[in-house]
Motif scaffolding. Structure first.
Motif, short mmCIF file in Angstrom:
data_model
loop_
_atom_site.label_atom_id
_atom_site.label_comp_id
_atom_site.label_asym_id
_atom_site.label_seq_id
_atom_site.Cartn_x
_atom_site.Cartn_y
_atom_site.Cartn_z
N GLY A 92 0.80 -1.22 0.00
CA GLY A 92 0.00 0.00 0.00
C GLY A 92 0.82 1.26 0.00
N GLY A 93 0.23 2.30 0.55
CA GLY A 93 0.78 3.64 0.43
C GLY A 93 1.92 3.95 1.38
N VAL A 94 2.92 4.64 0.83
CA VAL A 94 4.00 5.24 1.63
C VAL A 94 4.14 6.68 1.15
CG1 VAL A 94 5.24 3.08 1.99
CG2 VAL A 94 5.80 4.50 0.02
N SER A 95 4.73 7.50 1.98
CA SER A 95 4.95 8.89 1.58
C SER A 95 5.96 9.52 2.53
CB SER A 95 3.64 9.69 1.64
OG SER A 95 3.24 9.93 2.98
N VAL A 96 6.31 10.75 2.23
CA VAL A 96 7.03 11.59 3.18
C VAL A 96 6.01 12.56 3.75
CG1 VAL A 96 8.76 13.40 3.49
CG2 VAL A 96 9.26 11.43 2.03
N ASP A 97 5.93 12.63 5.07
CA ASP A 97 5.04 13.57 5.74
C ASP A 97 5.82 14.81 6.16
OD1 ASP A 97 2.98 11.79 5.46
OD2 ASP A 97 2.85 11.26 7.60
N LEU A 98 5.35 15.98 5.74
CA LEU A 98 5.92 17.26 6.18
C LEU A 98 4.92 17.86 7.16
CD1 LEU A 98 6.48 17.01 2.78
CD2 LEU A 98 8.07 18.78 3.48
N LEU A 99 5.22 17.71 8.46
CA LEU A 99 4.28 18.08 9.51
C LEU A 99 4.60 19.46 10.07
CD1 LEU A 99 5.18 14.72 10.46
CD2 LEU A 99 2.82 15.14 11.14
N ALA A 100 3.55 20.26 10.25
CA ALA A 100 3.69 21.56 10.90
C ALA A 100 2.60 21.70 11.94
CB ALA A 100 3.58 22.69 9.88
N THR A 101 2.98 22.01 13.18
CA THR A 101 1.99 22.28 14.21
C THR A 101 1.69 23.77 14.23
OG1 THR A 101 3.65 22.57 15.94
CG2 THR A 101 2.81 20.35 15.60
N GLN B 273 9.09 13.16 8.24
CA GLN B 273 9.31 11.74 8.45
C GLN B 273 8.45 10.94 7.48
OE1 GLN B 273 6.12 10.54 12.00
NE2 GLN B 273 8.28 10.66 12.48
N GLY B 274 8.71 9.64 7.41
CA GLY B 274 7.94 8.77 6.54
C GLY B 274 6.50 8.67 7.00
N GLY B 275 5.61 8.43 6.03
CA GLY B 275 4.19 8.29 6.34
C GLY B 275 3.53 7.31 5.38
N GLY B 276 2.22 7.42 5.26
CA GLY B 276 1.44 6.50 4.42
C GLY B 276 0.89 5.37 5.27
N ASN B 277 -0.36 4.98 5.00
CA ASN B 277 -1.03 3.97 5.85
C ASN B 277 -0.22 2.69 5.98
OD1 ASN B 277 -3.02 5.94 5.29
ND2 ASN B 277 -4.64 4.47 5.64
N ALA B 278 0.17 2.10 4.84
CA ALA B 278 0.90 0.83 4.89
C ALA B 278 2.26 1.00 5.52
CB ALA B 278 1.03 0.25 3.49
N GLY B 279 2.95 2.08 5.19
CA GLY B 279 4.27 2.32 5.77
C GLY B 279 4.21 2.45 7.28
N ASN B 280 3.20 3.18 7.77
CA ASN B 280 3.05 3.35 9.22
C ASN B 280 2.68 2.05 9.91
OD1 ASN B 280 3.50 6.10 8.77
ND2 ASN B 280 1.32 6.59 8.74
N ALA B 281 1.70 1.33 9.36
CA ALA B 281 1.24 0.09 9.99
C ALA B 281 2.35 -0.95 10.04
CB ALA B 281 0.03 -0.46 9.24
N LEU B 282 3.13 -1.06 8.97
CA LEU B 282 4.21 -2.06 8.95
C LEU B 282 5.37 -1.64 9.84
CD1 LEU B 282 4.37 -4.80 7.35
CD2 LEU B 282 2.45 -3.32 6.83
N THR B 283 5.61 -0.34 9.96
CA THR B 283 6.62 0.13 10.92
C THR B 283 6.21 -0.25 12.33
OG1 THR B 283 7.32 1.99 9.52
CG2 THR B 283 7.77 2.17 11.87
N CYS B 284 4.94 -0.05 12.65
CA CYS B 284 4.43 -0.43 13.97
C CYS B 284 4.60 -1.93 14.19
CB CYS B 284 2.97 -0.03 14.09
SG CYS B 284 2.21 -0.47 15.67
N ALA B 285 4.21 -2.74 13.20
CA ALA B 285 4.31 -4.19 13.33
C ALA B 285 5.76 -4.62 13.54
CB ALA B 285 3.73 -4.86 12.09
N ALA B 286 6.68 -3.98 12.81
CA ALA B 286 8.10 -4.32 12.95
C ALA B 286 8.62 -3.96 14.34
CB ALA B 286 8.91 -3.60 11.88
N ARG B 287 8.22 -2.80 14.85
CA ARG B 287 8.68 -2.41 16.19
C ARG B 287 8.12 -3.34 17.27
NH1 ARG B 287 9.03 4.20 16.73
NH2 ARG B 287 10.04 4.58 14.71
N LEU B 288 6.96 -3.93 16.99
CA LEU B 288 6.38 -4.87 17.95
C LEU B 288 6.98 -6.27 17.83
CD1 LEU B 288 2.64 -3.78 17.80
CD2 LEU B 288 4.28 -3.33 19.63
#
Length: 396
Positions: A45-54, A73-88
């Motif tokens: 699925g999706g990956v991206s670069v997130d440019l976040l500003a508060t 930092q990196g973003g995208g639904n699949a990129g985030n979910a798989l990063t979480c799974a890897a950290r777990l």
């Protein structure tokens, strides 16, 4: 315009540089033996670069305001979910597409740093990688995303038969966020042929969603999706409709943000015509479960029904169990950013399925992982590792 372009380029260069420096540190936290023994999950699925500003508060039209902080930092639904799974602790593989530009190289380096296998990525020598501007409103605690898709778009020709076969080798669970659907469906059909369970993130109505739903064993939904897809009058009756229309699906979970989640699990051990099973209206049952919730509890928890024949007016009935999960009540000063909280929840669900956690443990655990992620800026900064002491209570 020149100054803006220079600033963005500098930030992206910093992003890829910091990702590269952290690769060795993070990778060394995963021992080779653990990686070999860990269940393998494949994401597509999706990956991206997130440019976040508060910002102190969301701007009005034609306003000029200053950010209070920023992060790339990196973003995208699949990129985030798989990063979480890897950290777990899961052995995570990911298929997606980026360009060979600063953003794409940064995406790959950051995923590698978190132990995600990116060897099945497609890297284009032309075009641009996806990126997203994310505005985080400190006053309302919301985030607004402005996404620019990557190009050229991923097509089935980007993946050879041998690549798909290798990517699926040894996989215990496959996850799809329903993006890049033409190519994703090629992988999903092959996973289905091999008997690999499939979990999808049905965030909203998209092209290809119906086909994905019919291939799925587990379905994660956003709050509005069940009713939008089924046209049922309530969320709980929509979940009954989904199980009736999707006989392969074992459970459906709808996430409700700060209101937690609802899960309907199909019963496969009790015959549908068993006269001893109590029948109850699903909306009324949900109301009863809500009354069982301890409103004074701040940590995530879960209440459930027994096996019941759940009746939905005008829809039909299904035999199963209804679960109501709560979210953590995060103190306002600790709530930083909800970007990617749903992806964190899904990453934790992937872990729970692969490690055979029961729903009573799975739902509070996933809610806690999502809550921890909300305490830092960006979708991935706050994602916990399995050793995080804040998770110990939820793992038993």
């Amino acid at each position: 315009m020149t100054a803006i372009h220079f600033s963005t380029s500098t930030m992206l260069s910093t992003f890829i540089s910091s990702s590269s420096r952290s690769t060795t540190v993070r990778s060394n936290m995963l021992s080779p033996s653990n990686q070999i023994e860990a269940p393998v999950v494949l994401g597509f699925g999706g990956v991206s670069v997130d440019l976040l500003a508060t910002v102190a508060s969301f701007p009005n039209p034609d306003d000029k305001i200053r950010s209070t902080s920023m992060k790339v930092q990196g973003g995208g639904n699949a990129g985030n979910a798989l990063t979480c799974a890897a950290r777990l602790g899961l052995n995570a593989r990911l298929i997606s597409k980026v360009a060979n530009d600063v953003q794409g190289r940064g995406v790959l380096e950051e995923l590698r740093a978190d132990g995600v296998d990116v060897s099945f990525f497609v890297v284009s020598e032309e075009g641009n990688s996806p990126f997203t501007y994310v505005i985080v409103d400190n006053q309302m605690k919301t985030r607004t995303c402005i996404h620019t898709p990557g190009s050229p778009r991923m097509t089935p020709d980007d993946l050879t038969t041998s690549t798909v076969s290798s990517a699926l080798n040894g996989v215990q669970l496959a996850y799809f966020d329903v993006r890049l659907h033409e190519t994703a469906l090629v992988v999903a059909h092959e996973a289905n042929k091999r008997g690999i369970p499939i979990l999808i993130d049905a965030e909203r109505l998209r092209e290809g969603l119906d086909e994905f739903l019919n291939l799925s064993d587990y379905v994660m939904c956003s709050a509005k999706l069940p009713q939008a897809w089924t046209k049922a009058p309530t969320v709980s009756s929509a979940l009954v409709s989904m199980l009736l229309r999707l006989p392969k699906v074992k459970f459906v979970i709808v996430t409700l943000g700060a209101d937690g989640c609802i899960m309907l699990e199909r019963s496969i051990t009790v015959p549908a015509d068993d006269a001893t099973i109590e029948e109850m209206d699903v909306d009324n049952l949900l109301k009863l479960l809500k009354q069982k919730i301890d409103c004074g509890q701040t940590a995530p928890t879960c209440v459930s029904s027994g096996i019941t024949r759940l009746q939905a007016k005008g829809v039909g009935s299904v035999c199963g169990r209804l679960f109501l999960g709560t979210a953590e009540k995060i103190p306002e000063p600790e709530l930083v950013d909800t970007t990617g909280a749903g992806d964190a929840f899904i990453g934790a669900i992937l872990y729970a399925i692969c490690t055979n956690r029961p729903p009573e443990q799975m739902l509070p655990f996933a809610a806690q992982v999502a809550a921890i992620s909300c305490r830092a800026l960006g979708a991935r900064t706050g994602l916990p590792r399995l050793s995080d002491p804040r998770l110990a209570h939820f793992l038993g």
